[in-house]
Design an enzyme around this catalytic site. Structure first.
Site, PDB file in Angstrom:
ATOM      1  N   GLU A 263       0.794  -1.231   0.000  1.00  0.00           N
ATOM      2  CA  GLU A 263       0.000   0.000   0.000  1.00  0.00           C
ATOM      3  C   GLU A 263       0.830   1.287   0.000  1.00  0.00           C
ATOM      4  O   GLU A 263       0.368   2.311   0.520  1.00  0.00           O
ATOM      5  CB  GLU A 263      -0.912  -0.020   1.225  1.00  0.00           C
ATOM      6  CG  GLU A 263      -0.203   0.147   2.597  1.00  0.00           C
ATOM      7  CD  GLU A 263       0.118  -1.156   3.323  1.00  0.00           C
ATOM      8  OE1 GLU A 263       0.240  -2.196   2.639  1.00  0.00           O
ATOM      9  OE2 GLU A 263       0.268  -1.132   4.558  1.00  0.00           O
ATOM     10  N   ASN A 264       2.038   1.317  -0.573  1.00  0.00           N
ATOM     11  CA  ASN A 264       2.856   2.532  -0.597  1.00  0.00           C
ATOM     12  C   ASN A 264       2.008   3.758  -0.963  1.00  0.00           C
ATOM     13  O   ASN A 264       1.193   3.694  -1.870  1.00  0.00           O
ATOM     14  CB  ASN A 264       3.958   2.398  -1.648  1.00  0.00           C
ATOM     15  CG  ASN A 264       4.620   1.057  -1.598  1.00  0.00           C
ATOM     16  OD1 ASN A 264       5.151   0.665  -0.570  1.00  0.00           O
ATOM     17  ND2 ASN A 264       4.546   0.311  -2.693  1.00  0.00           N
ATOM     18  N   GLU A 297      -5.668  -2.637  -0.320  1.00  0.00           N
ATOM     19  CA  GLU A 297      -4.554  -1.667  -0.390  1.00  0.00           C
ATOM     20  C   GLU A 297      -5.092  -0.244  -0.417  1.00  0.00           C
ATOM     21  O   GLU A 297      -4.531   0.654   0.209  1.00  0.00           O
ATOM     22  CB  GLU A 297      -3.659  -1.923  -1.605  1.00  0.00           C
ATOM     23  CG  GLU A 297      -3.104  -3.337  -1.724  1.00  0.00           C
ATOM     24  CD  GLU A 297      -2.503  -3.915  -0.452  1.00  0.00           C
ATOM     25  OE1 GLU A 297      -1.936  -3.151   0.347  1.00  0.00           O
ATOM     26  OE2 GLU A 297      -2.615  -5.142  -0.248  1.00  0.00           O
TER      27      GLU A 297
HETATM   28  N1  B3K Z   1       1.235  -4.335   4.092  1.00  0.00           N
HETATM   29  C1  B3K Z   1       1.573  -5.292   3.065  1.00  0.00           C
HETATM   30  C2  B3K Z   1       2.279  -6.490   3.586  1.00  0.00           C
HETATM   31  C3  B3K Z   1       3.735  -6.306   3.790  1.00  0.00           C
HETATM   32  C4  B3K Z   1       4.372  -7.617   4.130  1.00  0.00           C
HETATM   33  C5  B3K Z   1       5.808  -7.474   4.487  1.00  0.00           C
HETATM   34  N2  B3K Z   1       6.457  -8.757   4.656  1.00  0.00           N
HETATM   35  C6  B3K Z   1       0.379  -5.724   2.306  1.00  0.00           C
HETATM   36  C7  B3K Z   1      -0.904  -5.604   2.988  1.00  0.00           C
HETATM   37  O1  B3K Z   1      -1.161  -6.175   4.026  1.00  0.00           O
HETATM   38  O2  B3K Z   1      -1.718  -4.885   2.496  1.00  0.00           O
HETATM   39 ZN    ZN Z   2      -2.743  -4.911   4.575  1.00  0.00          ZN
END
Ligand code: B3K
Ligand code: ZN
Length: 868
Positions: A263-264, A297
């Site tokens: 989700e950058n 996301e």
């Molecule tokens: N936040 C990321 C997951 C990152 C995992 C790092 N090993 C995707 C998500 O949960 O939306």
């Molecule tokens: Zn997530």
């Protein structure tokens, strides 16, 4: 391993000694030597004048403080210590990194021809030395420089503010993100793509450009992702009142990615599996998965990005909540019952298994060696169940009041799970003191229910008991606040109103003590109870329903989930009985009355096809395995096979008629059509075990005009080991071997092949031109499917499956520790099996524990498993 990895504890949290308010990054991109220049504004917050930055896998070229070359520093394997610093200064660091050599797919790496990044949880420290922790929020400006021809698109977070050309065919683009963010939300992408563009106007009138970047030639597979994104933006405004906050939202699909998506801020990077779909390449399940992940996301923009986590122990703050939000999104757009059923299957199957494994941890863990090991079903899916329980206790209106308060209080900050619960309490007035235990206690509670009816008093007594078995991480357990959703039915199906102590009470009971009695008054006849409706808490539940009660509930319960659950309970009874019969070499049985109940469901004209399909689906081998210790893999597999064939033989005429009646000429992706295909293909999977199976399956493969029906035919042939399997597999591979993503479906069939020689075949398949252990999707499809969904072969008593697993893990430990660590999970659960298998698995785990270069990902899990 030379030095033992160190654990971090939640209780040790301290705020950072320094913070970074702004960072200006420049990437001079080259495959093997990318120069990263980071200019940061650093502000002292504590007493120390030594700044300790995280950083690994890179070369430090220079350090400047306020423009002066600085030599008071030292570099360790994982840190940079800079001494004698003033209270506020500009720090300039130059580092060199090698994206091409980065097979771990963390930090900056190459996915095919493109550069991309993955920073969560701790990947930013592979890009530059930084305070790589989520409570340091900085404003980012990023300049990306690369070869114009190879990388026409240069992307980063926020808005594009400038660009230009350079000598030697290179060009640059500068991005600025106005929202302060933690380093884990940073992203850079550079490459050559096709772009699908659209626009969204938010409810307050902001125009947002939407751009989806895919590999060239894949544009016709992007529209569903775009539709899903627009639906998600609209839904979040409608249900949660949350609106998007930048002028551009970009999604990039890449082929090499460790998980689903990331989700950058303003620049999501996605595994291409969760973007690309058209009717020829994707199944209905893929379409629904894309909708859910795109939604997930996007929803992180508020629950994760605008309000982030103070430390990684709080991960469920953003993940549990965002999973809850994406589940609600899918349920509002599609079938609520089918979504609930599938989510509950995940909890009862793999999440309960994780709770029972050496990796058991609370949704908010207390101790972590490698953070990547905690992106778990517990943190995500059980985390979502915890949010759902709050929603159940508060109701939608109060829940939304709590959400509003949470956003008001914490927008722009890094928060904790306690902050969230406090906002929910303050927004609703509901006391969640005892409920907080769900955050700190691991393991699966077992709830046992007993009932009795007093005809003279007209009372119905419900006695509940709860106990949570000790887990490896936590020997002592306390009673939890369990919302217990209950309904009582009269024999004519009427719902009996609930009265306790003369007062009308809600369906959701507050079950808070180890044992508790609820006396319902004014109950005129012995009722049929429907308990733990909607799976109102993530618990194992035992109640001795009679067959006739269950058959009654299958038809009369007011909500679909309860009907499905009654059917599952009925099947479960006979699964358990038959497993015992199988073990004692008695004949297996499946009573006519039960078969008739399922016939009634199949023929019902009132029920939606999608729901009937779920009713007729047997529990998975893995879910059933969770009911036993030791697990008898062969017995479970035999009994599931027997029950499938028994249903097919009894209902063959009905299944055949319905199969034909549900044929659709055109492929349409909407919920009614998806439901019809689902039921038709469930029918096919049963019919595949009957005399006509071969013909039906072959005909469906030949006439299918979409991937859903193609895969259903292949799956049926694979599971029933039909003669036509071979021809179909060859024809599929001839057609698709150029396309890894589509070939994943074929690899999965090889991985799950129940044939006796499957492992030999899988080893040969690893040299298929479309296969590579370097690609996580390929690895999961073939090898992961074998480990997790081919129980009989994986657990072969000669140990061949375990040895193979160990060989693969040795390779992955070097190339991609995160993927290795995901793949090892089935081996961790070795204590569930008989002594022979336990010994075989332990031997492999011990061998792995001796590896010279054992990554901390595997180290953490193996150590726990061996000390269990
Ligand atoms: N936040 C990321 C997951 C990152 C995992 C790092 N090993 C995707 C998500 O949960 O939306
Ligand atoms: Zn997530």
């Amino acid at each position: 391993m030379s030095q033992q990895p160190q654990a971090k504890y939640r209780k040790d949290y301290t705020s950072p000694e320094f913070t970074i308010t702004n960072i200006d990054l420049t990437f001079d991109l080259f495959d093997e030597e990318t120069k990263v220049t980071a200019v940061s504004t650093v502000v002292k917050q504590g007493a120390s004048s030594t700044l300790i930055l995280d950083g690994e896998h890179m070369d430090l070229i220079s350090v400047h403080v306020d423009g002066n070359k600085w030599s008071q520093y030292e570099v360790t394997k994982t840190q940079l210590h800079i001494h004698e610093l003033p209270d506020q200064f500009e720090l300039t660091l130059v580092t060199n990194i090698n994206p091409s050599a980065n097979t771990a797919l963390e930090g900056l790496y190459k996915s095919g021809g493109a550069f991309c990044t993955q920073c969560e949880a701790e990947g930013f420290r592979r890009i530059t030395y930084f305070l790589d922790r989520p409570d340091v929020l900085a404003k980012y400006t990023t300049t990306v420089i690369a070869d114009q021809r190879e990388n026409p698109y240069l992307l980063s977070n926020g808005n594009r503010i400038d660009s230009g050309d350079l000598e030697g065919g290179r060009h640059w683009v500068k991005w600025s993100d106005p929202h302060p963010k933690p380093s884990y939300l940073f992203a850079v992408v550079a490459g050559q793509f096709d772009v699908l563009r659209d626009q969204y106007i938010t409810k307050s009138g902001r125009k947002v450009d939407l751009e989806i970047f895919v590999d060239q030639g894949n544009l016709d597979r992007a529209p569903h992702a775009m539709t899903s994104l627009i639906n998600a933006m609209k839904w979040d405004e409608g249900r949660f009142g949350l609106e998007y906050d930048l002028d551009i939202y970009m999604i990039v699909a890449v082929d090499f990615f460790n998980m689903g998506a990331m989700e950058n801020k303003g620049l999501n990077v996605f595994n291409s599996k969760y973007v690309l779909a058209n009717d020829q390449t994707a199944t209905d399940t893929d379409y629904l998965g894309i909708e859910a992940v795109i939604g997930h996301e996007y929803f992180h923009n508020w629950t994760g990005n605008r309000i982030t986590c103070r430390d990684w122990f709080q991960l469920s703050l953003k993940e549990g909540l965002t999973v809850f939000r994406d589940q609600e999104f899918s349920s509002d757009l599609g079938s609520r019952a089918v979504n609930r059923i599938n989510n509950v299957r995940i909890i009862r199957g793999p999440q309960f298994a994780e709770d029972a494994s050496p990796m058991s941890h609370p949704i908010r863990p207390d101790k972590v060696i490698e953070m990547n090991n905690f992106y778990t079903l517990t943190v995500y899916e059980k985390g979502s169940e915890v949010i759902r329980m709050i929603h159940t206790l508060l109701g939608e209106d109060s829940f939304q009041k709590g959400m509003k308060l949470y956003v008001e209080r914490h927008d722009g900050t890094a928060a904790t799970c306690d902050d969230f619960v406090a906002a929910m309490e303050d927004g609703s007035g509901v006391d969640l003191t005892q409920f907080r235990l769900w955050y700190s206690q691991s393991g699966t509670p077992l709830v046992k229910a007993n009932t009795s009816y007093n005809a003279d008093e007209k009372t119905f007594v419900l006695e509940l008991e709860q106990v949570t078995e000790p887990t490896l991480d936590q020997p002592q357990k306390q009673a939890l606040h369990i919302p217990m959703n209950v309904e009582l039915y009269a024999s004519n199906g009427a719902v009996i109103p609930l009265y306790i102590d003369g007062k009308s009470v809600d369906n959701v009971l507050d079950f808070k003590q180890s044992s508790q009695r609820f006396v319902f008054e004014n109950v005129q006849e012995k009722p049929v109870p429907s308990l733990l409706r909607e799976f109102s808490a993530p618990v194992k539940f035992e109640y001795d329903y009679s067959d006739s009660d269950l058959m009654f509930l299958m038809v009369k319960a007011t909500n679909e989930f309860a009907r499905w659950d009654a059917g599952q309970n009925l099947i479960a009874k006979y699964l358990r009985n038959n497993i015992e019969f199988y073990q004692s070499k008695q004949e297996l049985v499946f009573p006519q009355s039960v078969l008739d109940a399922f016939k009634g469901i199949l023929l019902s004209e009132k029920l939606e096809p999608a729901f009937i399909a779920e009713m007729l689906t047997l529990p998975s081998q893995n879910e059933v395995a969770g009911w036993f210790k030791p697990v008898d893999v062969d017995a479970i597999s035999e009994v599931l096979g027997f029950m499938k064939k028994a249903i097919a033989a009894e209902l063959v005429d009905e299944l055949t008629a319905i199969y034909h009646s549900l044929n659709q000429d055109a492929y349409i992706v909407d919920h009614p059509s998806i439901g019809k295909r689902a039921l038709r293909n469930v029918c096919l999977s049963y019919l595949a075990t009957t005399d006509d199976g071969e013909n039906l399956v072959k005909a469906q493969y030949q006439s299918a005009n979409n991937m859903t029906d193609t895969m259903a035919a292949m799956n049926a042939a694979n599971q029933a080991q039909l003669d036509c399997r071979e021809v179909m597999m060859n024809s599929f591979s001839d057609k698709w071997s150029h396309d890894g993503l589509v070939m994943d479906k074929w690899f999965m069939l090889q991985g799950t092949n129940p044939a006796k020689d499957a492992l030999t075949n899988i080893k040969q398949t690893m040299s298929h031109p479309a296969f590579s252990l370097k690609n996580p999707n390929r690895t999961r499809s073939l090898v992961g499917a074998f480990f997790n969904q081919n129980p009989v072969n994986f657990h072969a008593v000669d140990g061949s499956g375990y040895r193979f697993a160990s060989e693969i893990l040795v390779t992955l430990n070097e190339s991609n520790p995160q993927v290795a660590s995901r793949m090892i999970d089935p081996l961790l659960k070795y204590r569930q099996f008989d002594e022979v298998r336990q010994d075989l698995i332990r031997t492999e785990l011990e061998k792995l524990s001796q590896l010279e270069n054992l990554a901390k990902d595997l180290y953490e899990k193996i150590t726990k498993a061996l000390e269990a």
